[in-house]
Design an enzyme around this catalytic site. Sequence first.
Site, PDB file in Angstrom:
ATOM      1  N   ARG A 109     -10.671   0.767  15.324  1.00 44.99           N
ATOM      2  CA  ARG A 109     -10.619   1.520  14.081  1.00 44.99           C
ATOM      3  C   ARG A 109     -11.706   0.917  13.184  1.00 44.99           C
ATOM      4  O   ARG A 109     -12.867   0.945  13.546  1.00 44.99           O
ATOM      5  CB  ARG A 109      -9.205   1.418  13.481  1.00 44.99           C
ATOM      6  CG  ARG A 109      -8.808   2.556  12.576  1.00 44.99           C
ATOM      7  CD  ARG A 109      -7.336   2.561  12.264  1.00 44.99           C
ATOM      8  NE  ARG A 109      -6.872   1.303  11.673  1.00 44.99           N
ATOM      9  CZ  ARG A 109      -5.617   1.083  11.271  1.00 44.99           C
ATOM     10  NH1 ARG A 109      -4.704   2.037  11.438  1.00 44.99           N
ATOM     11  NH2 ARG A 109      -5.266  -0.051  10.737  1.00 44.99           N
ATOM     12  N   TYR A 144      15.360  30.959   5.586  1.00 40.72           N
ATOM     13  CA  TYR A 144      14.281  31.765   6.147  1.00 40.72           C
ATOM     14  C   TYR A 144      14.430  31.971   7.651  1.00 40.72           C
ATOM     15  O   TYR A 144      14.684  31.035   8.403  1.00 40.72           O
ATOM     16  CB  TYR A 144      12.936  31.084   5.889  1.00 40.72           C
ATOM     17  CG  TYR A 144      12.519  31.067   4.447  1.00 40.72           C
ATOM     18  CD1 TYR A 144      12.397  32.241   3.714  1.00 40.72           C
ATOM     19  CD2 TYR A 144      12.228  29.854   3.821  1.00 40.72           C
ATOM     20  CE1 TYR A 144      12.003  32.213   2.392  1.00 40.72           C
ATOM     21  CE2 TYR A 144      11.824  29.821   2.488  1.00 40.72           C
ATOM     22  CZ  TYR A 144      11.714  31.010   1.781  1.00 40.72           C
ATOM     23  OH  TYR A 144      11.321  30.978   0.469  1.00 40.72           O
ATOM     24  N   CYS A 187      13.533  24.382   3.159  1.00 37.00           N
ATOM     25  CA  CYS A 187      12.557  25.103   2.344  1.00 37.00           C
ATOM     26  C   CYS A 187      11.712  24.111   1.543  1.00 37.00           C
ATOM     27  O   CYS A 187      11.924  22.905   1.608  1.00 37.00           O
ATOM     28  CB  CYS A 187      13.279  26.070   1.401  1.00 37.00           C
ATOM     29  SG  CYS A 187      14.435  27.170   2.252  1.00 37.00           S
ATOM     30  N   MET A 188      10.770  24.612   0.772  1.00 36.33           N
ATOM     31  CA  MET A 188       9.888  23.724   0.024  1.00 36.33           C
ATOM     32  C   MET A 188      10.656  22.876  -0.984  1.00 36.33           C
ATOM     33  O   MET A 188      10.337  21.700  -1.197  1.00 36.33           O
ATOM     34  CB  MET A 188       8.814  24.537  -0.708  1.00 36.33           C
ATOM     35  CG  MET A 188       7.807  23.674  -1.450  1.00 36.33           C
ATOM     36  SD  MET A 188       6.541  24.619  -2.321  1.00 36.33           S
ATOM     37  CE  MET A 188       5.637  25.328  -0.942  1.00 36.33           C
ATOM     38  N   ASP A 189      11.693  23.455  -1.597  1.00 36.00           N
ATOM     39  CA  ASP A 189      12.370  22.790  -2.701  1.00 36.00           C
ATOM     40  C   ASP A 189      13.863  22.555  -2.474  1.00 36.00           C
ATOM     41  O   ASP A 189      14.528  21.995  -3.351  1.00 36.00           O
ATOM     42  CB  ASP A 189      12.230  23.627  -3.978  1.00 36.00           C
ATOM     43  CG  ASP A 189      10.809  24.098  -4.198  1.00 36.00           C
ATOM     44  OD1 ASP A 189       9.930  23.242  -4.357  1.00 36.00           O
ATOM     45  OD2 ASP A 189      10.581  25.336  -4.186  1.00 36.00           O
ATOM     46  N   LYS A 242       0.847  -1.195   0.000  1.00 39.77           N
ATOM     47  CA  LYS A 242       0.000   0.000   0.000  1.00 39.77           C
ATOM     48  C   LYS A 242       0.881   1.243   0.000  1.00 39.77           C
ATOM     49  O   LYS A 242       2.094   1.177   0.227  1.00 39.77           O
ATOM     50  CB  LYS A 242      -0.925  -0.004   1.217  1.00 39.77           C
ATOM     51  CG  LYS A 242      -0.206   0.057   2.552  1.00 39.77           C
ATOM     52  CD  LYS A 242      -1.191   0.084   3.699  1.00 39.77           C
ATOM     53  CE  LYS A 242      -0.453   0.160   5.039  1.00 39.77           C
ATOM     54  NZ  LYS A 242      -1.382   0.326   6.180  1.00 39.77           N
ATOM     55  N   ARG A 247       1.412 -10.537   7.347  1.00 37.62           N
ATOM     56  CA  ARG A 247       1.306  -9.337   6.509  1.00 37.62           C
ATOM     57  C   ARG A 247       2.450  -8.372   6.817  1.00 37.62           C
ATOM     58  O   ARG A 247       2.249  -7.351   7.480  1.00 37.62           O
ATOM     59  CB  ARG A 247      -0.021  -8.606   6.758  1.00 37.62           C
ATOM     60  CG  ARG A 247      -1.283  -9.391   6.533  1.00 37.62           C
ATOM     61  CD  ARG A 247      -2.506  -8.463   6.603  1.00 37.62           C
ATOM     62  NE  ARG A 247      -2.514  -7.631   7.787  1.00 37.62           N
ATOM     63  CZ  ARG A 247      -3.219  -7.872   8.886  1.00 37.62           C
ATOM     64  NH1 ARG A 247      -3.964  -8.967   8.979  1.00 37.62           N
ATOM     65  NH2 ARG A 247      -3.192  -7.030   9.899  1.00 37.62           N
TER      66      ARG A 247
END
Length: 378
Positions: A135, A265, A312-314, A39, A223
């Site tokens: 669950r 940042y 950072c994001m990238d 999965k 599993r």
Amino acid sequence: MANPMVTEPVAEVDLDAIAANIRVLTELAPTAELMAVVKADGYGHGAIEVGRAALAAGATSLGVATIPEALALRAAGITAPVLSWLSTSGYAEAISANVRLGVNSPRQLAAVAAAAREVGRPVEIDVKVDTGLSRNGVTDAELPELLRDLGALVAEGAVRVHGLFSHLSHADVPDHPLNSLQLERLLDARAQFTQHGIAVQQMHLGNSGTALARPDLHLDVLRPGLAMYGYSPFDEPSERLTPAMTLKAPLTLMKRVQSGDGVSYGHTWTAPHDTTLGLVPLGYADGVPRIMSGKFDVVIGDSRYPSVGRVCMDQFVIDLGDHPRDVAEGDEVLLFGPSLGWRPNAREWADAAGTISWEVLTSIGSRVPRGYVRSGAY
């Protein structure tokens, strides 16, 4: 000696490591069949490629969460048994593709039976019983209703029962008393199936944790998820398992900064002295958690270098030191992989981020290409 060079980030997956881990799990559970859990796109490794490698190494079936995941395996030509245990729609298409479905409630049983009538062929199911995770799964209160309905549907020929299963709440704590209690509850459910004349071919409860530490919970099918990718769910790593993924990227830029210069940042890190920084083109959009800012190292050649400043994001920044030797733009930056005693692995990242190895592996984003190798080392 020059360092290895790379031109773009890549999550490299060693399929021989996957196969080796499957063989280890087979040895640990010799009386159980292995359902390789692929999965979440094979825990970020690539479900199709990993699924094929696991089956070739001895797994007998594949497990996924959703029907689209199962259908992708079928579209790739995988014909082995596939169980999808978490779905709310798409039943007819799954039945047509010979995908076994997990059933979690009387309402879902009615829905999959209706889809089977629509398709014109029986649906094969594994009934999930809630034995303590609270669950999904059939509750004690729902079980009489489900067994009544199931008996009628089996007699009609709309449904075939294959398995009965549950999921442990404390598999990462082998001696937790609830593990044994959940087994008792599953066995009690099996007895009720028998009393109603409903045959069950297989039971499954165990996962990676039970594979490594609770052989009494292996039952008919095991599993494994995390373990087949090379990691133990316990605090102590297993020396028998080999991490399959290596995350790496090029060193795209080197630049000098002076003592007192702030980096990234918010200037959460300020250079304590003149130094050389390196830029790595992966960020939190690619699965490098922002919360790990300044808390992890990378490897170039034979040396570890610290990340500095905010992720950072990238991209993120590393400190190469005042006079870096044997480092050049284009060099391979290893973020994590098999530790070899000193290199970072996904478990080290999880500790730095305050999370678990599962999340680290499945968070590597789709912008990062997957590459597949056969190391021949295992």
